[in-house]
Design a protein around this motif. Structure first.
Motif, mmCIF file in Angstrom:
data_model
loop_
_atom_site.group_PDB
_atom_site.id
_atom_site.type_symbol
_atom_site.label_atom_id
_atom_site.label_comp_id
_atom_site.label_asym_id
_atom_site.label_seq_id
_atom_site.Cartn_x
_atom_site.Cartn_y
_atom_site.Cartn_z
ATOM 1 N N MET A 86 11.659 -0.273 5.210
ATOM 2 C CA MET A 86 10.430 -0.388 5.967
ATOM 3 C C MET A 86 10.101 -1.871 6.125
ATOM 4 S SD MET A 86 6.849 1.326 4.953
ATOM 5 C CE MET A 86 6.429 2.553 6.127
ATOM 6 N N THR A 87 9.958 -2.351 7.328
ATOM 7 C CA THR A 87 9.721 -3.770 7.571
ATOM 8 C C THR A 87 8.243 -4.109 7.702
ATOM 9 O OG1 THR A 87 9.938 -3.457 9.945
ATOM 10 C CG2 THR A 87 11.944 -4.039 8.715
ATOM 11 N N ASP A 88 7.365 -3.128 7.857
ATOM 12 C CA ASP A 88 5.934 -3.371 8.035
ATOM 13 C C ASP A 88 5.165 -2.471 7.065
ATOM 14 O OD1 ASP A 88 3.697 -4.511 9.099
ATOM 15 O OD2 ASP A 88 3.591 -3.164 10.817
ATOM 16 N N PRO A 89 5.101 -2.838 5.761
ATOM 17 C CA PRO A 89 4.487 -1.953 4.779
ATOM 18 C C PRO A 89 2.980 -1.794 4.959
ATOM 19 C CG PRO A 89 5.080 -4.019 3.757
ATOM 20 C CD PRO A 89 5.611 -4.044 5.151
ATOM 21 N N PHE A 90 2.301 -2.754 5.545
ATOM 22 C CA PHE A 90 0.861 -2.674 5.792
ATOM 23 C C PHE A 90 0.610 -2.873 7.283
ATOM 24 C CE2 PHE A 90 1.098 -4.417 1.415
ATOM 25 C CZ PHE A 90 0.514 -3.351 0.760
ATOM 26 N N PRO A 91 -0.474 -2.329 7.811
ATOM 27 C CA PRO A 91 -0.783 -2.540 9.232
ATOM 28 C C PRO A 91 -0.914 -4.028 9.551
ATOM 29 C CG PRO A 91 -2.224 -0.869 8.285
ATOM 30 C CD PRO A 91 -1.440 -1.466 7.166
ATOM 31 N N ASN A 92 -0.352 -4.450 10.645
ATOM 32 C CA ASN A 92 -0.337 -5.849 11.094
ATOM 33 C C ASN A 92 0.286 -6.786 10.064
ATOM 34 O OD1 ASN A 92 -1.632 -5.194 13.538
ATOM 35 N ND2 ASN A 92 -3.625 -5.337 12.529
ATOM 36 N N ASN A 93 1.084 -6.208 9.154
ATOM 37 C CA ASN A 93 1.761 -6.979 8.120
ATOM 38 C C ASN A 93 0.770 -7.795 7.272
ATOM 39 O OD1 ASN A 93 4.154 -7.416 6.811
ATOM 40 N ND2 ASN A 93 4.696 -9.225 8.008
ATOM 41 N N MET A 94 -0.446 -7.235 7.049
ATOM 42 C CA MET A 94 -1.504 -7.887 6.268
ATOM 43 C C MET A 94 -1.801 -7.037 5.037
ATOM 44 S SD MET A 94 -2.862 -10.598 8.045
ATOM 45 C CE MET A 94 -4.537 -10.667 7.581
ATOM 46 N N THR A 95 -1.753 -7.653 3.855
ATOM 47 C CA THR A 95 -2.084 -6.946 2.620
ATOM 48 C C THR A 95 -3.589 -6.722 2.566
ATOM 49 O OG1 THR A 95 -0.263 -8.083 1.518
ATOM 50 C CG2 THR A 95 -1.881 -7.006 0.110
ATOM 51 N N PRO A 96 -4.044 -5.498 2.318
ATOM 52 C CA PRO A 96 -5.491 -5.251 2.236
ATOM 53 C C PRO A 96 -6.111 -6.026 1.075
ATOM 54 C CG PRO A 96 -4.263 -3.189 2.332
ATOM 55 C CD PRO A 96 -3.268 -4.279 2.177
ATOM 56 N N LEU A 97 -7.316 -6.515 1.283
ATOM 57 C CA LEU A 97 -8.007 -7.294 0.263
ATOM 58 C C LEU A 97 -8.236 -6.479 -1.011
ATOM 59 C CD1 LEU A 97 -9.087 -10.135 -0.002
ATOM 60 C CD2 LEU A 97 -11.299 -9.323 0.777
ATOM 61 N N SER A 98 -8.344 -5.186 -0.887
ATOM 62 C CA SER A 98 -8.559 -4.330 -2.058
ATOM 63 C C SER A 98 -7.342 -4.312 -2.989
ATOM 64 C CB SER A 98 -8.887 -2.909 -1.610
ATOM 65 O OG SER A 98 -7.808 -2.361 -0.876
ATOM 66 N N ARG A 99 -6.182 -4.734 -2.523
ATOM 67 C CA ARG A 99 -4.968 -4.767 -3.340
ATOM 68 C C ARG A 99 -4.809 -6.080 -4.104
ATOM 69 N NH1 ARG A 99 -0.807 -0.966 -1.581
ATOM 70 N NH2 ARG A 99 0.269 -1.864 -3.367
ATOM 71 N N PHE A 100 -5.666 -7.073 -3.837
ATOM 72 C CA PHE A 100 -5.593 -8.365 -4.513
ATOM 73 C C PHE A 100 -6.177 -8.245 -5.914
ATOM 74 C CE2 PHE A 100 -5.279 -11.660 -0.901
ATOM 75 C CZ PHE A 100 -4.402 -10.864 -0.213
ATOM 76 N N ASP A 101 -5.632 -9.004 -6.834
ATOM 77 C CA ASP A 101 -6.138 -9.037 -8.208
ATOM 78 C C ASP A 101 -7.493 -9.745 -8.225
ATOM 79 O OD1 ASP A 101 -6.438 -10.606 -10.885
ATOM 80 O OD2 ASP A 101 -5.009 -9.005 -11.322
ATOM 81 N N PRO A 102 -8.544 -9.134 -8.797
ATOM 82 C CA PRO A 102 -9.871 -9.770 -8.776
ATOM 83 C C PRO A 102 -9.935 -11.091 -9.547
ATOM 84 C CG PRO A 102 -9.939 -7.664 -9.959
ATOM 85 C CD PRO A 102 -8.563 -7.818 -9.389
ATOM 86 N N VAL A 103 -9.170 -11.214 -10.614
ATOM 87 C CA VAL A 103 -9.156 -12.476 -11.365
ATOM 88 C C VAL A 103 -8.519 -13.579 -10.526
ATOM 89 C CG1 VAL A 103 -8.285 -13.635 -13.430
ATOM 90 C CG2 VAL A 103 -9.119 -11.286 -13.582
ATOM 91 N N ALA A 104 -7.429 -13.259 -9.846
ATOM 92 C CA ALA A 104 -6.772 -14.249 -8.988
ATOM 93 C C ALA A 104 -7.703 -14.690 -7.857
ATOM 94 C CB ALA A 104 -5.479 -13.673 -8.415
ATOM 95 N N LEU A 105 -8.486 -13.775 -7.319
ATOM 96 C CA LEU A 105 -9.427 -14.140 -6.258
ATOM 97 C C LEU A 105 -10.504 -15.087 -6.773
ATOM 98 C CD1 LEU A 105 -9.865 -10.705 -4.445
ATOM 99 C CD2 LEU A 105 -8.651 -12.725 -3.627
ATOM 100 N N LYS A 106 -10.966 -14.882 -8.009
ATOM 101 C CA LYS A 106 -11.981 -15.773 -8.600
ATOM 102 C C LYS A 106 -11.402 -17.177 -8.814
ATOM 103 C CE LYS A 106 -15.322 -12.756 -9.974
ATOM 104 N NZ LYS A 106 -16.696 -12.843 -9.641
ATOM 105 N N VAL A 107 -10.161 -17.252 -9.284
ATOM 106 C CA VAL A 107 -9.528 -18.558 -9.494
ATOM 107 C C VAL A 107 -9.296 -19.245 -8.155
ATOM 108 C CG1 VAL A 107 -7.433 -19.714 -10.303
ATOM 109 C CG2 VAL A 107 -8.481 -17.929 -11.694
ATOM 110 N N GLN A 108 -8.830 -18.514 -7.168
ATOM 111 C CA GLN A 108 -8.579 -19.101 -5.850
ATOM 112 C C GLN A 108 -9.864 -19.586 -5.197
ATOM 113 O OE1 GLN A 108 -6.425 -16.054 -3.766
ATOM 114 N NE2 GLN A 108 -4.458 -16.797 -4.497
ATOM 115 N N ALA A 109 -10.990 -18.958 -5.518
ATOM 116 C CA ALA A 109 -12.264 -19.397 -4.952
ATOM 117 C C ALA A 109 -12.665 -20.774 -5.467
ATOM 118 C CB ALA A 109 -13.357 -18.377 -5.272
#
Length: 93
Positions: free
Chosen positions: A1-24
């Motif tokens: 499968m070459t397009d696992p997510f629509p528009n080849n974009m990972t949904p934000l709900s799949r991101f790790d919440p700790v990683a999002l806090k550090v990236q902020a």
């Protein structure tokens, strides 16, 4: 499968919440491009004073005087890379 997510974009709900806090905490680019795109706009200075005094004196064979005094003061105004505390890489300088 070459397009696992629509528009080849990972949904934000799949991101790790700790990683999002550090990236902020990472500042956004201030220049265009993918490399060297952050212009340091912080005035940095480091004032470090380490006075040390040691006294050794022999008055005669049985009378000696020895003393030692040391103090350290370090002032640092801003981080050296623009990262907010607790992330500055300049902490180990």
């Amino acid at each position: 499968m070459t397009d696992p997510f629509p528009n080849n974009m990972t949904p934000l709900s799949r991101f790790d919440p700790v990683a999002l806090k550090v990236q902020a905490l990472i500042p956004l680019p201030t220049r265009p491009g993918n490399v060297n795109n952050f212009e340091e706009r912080y005035i940095t200075s480091k004032i470090q004073a380490i006075p040390t005094v040691k006294i050794d004196h022999n008055f005669n064979e049985k009378a000696h005087l020895s003393g030692y005094y040391s103090s350290q003061r370090t002032d640092k105004d801003n981080s050296q890379d623009g990262f907010p505390d607790p992330l500055p890489r300049g902490a180990n300088n």
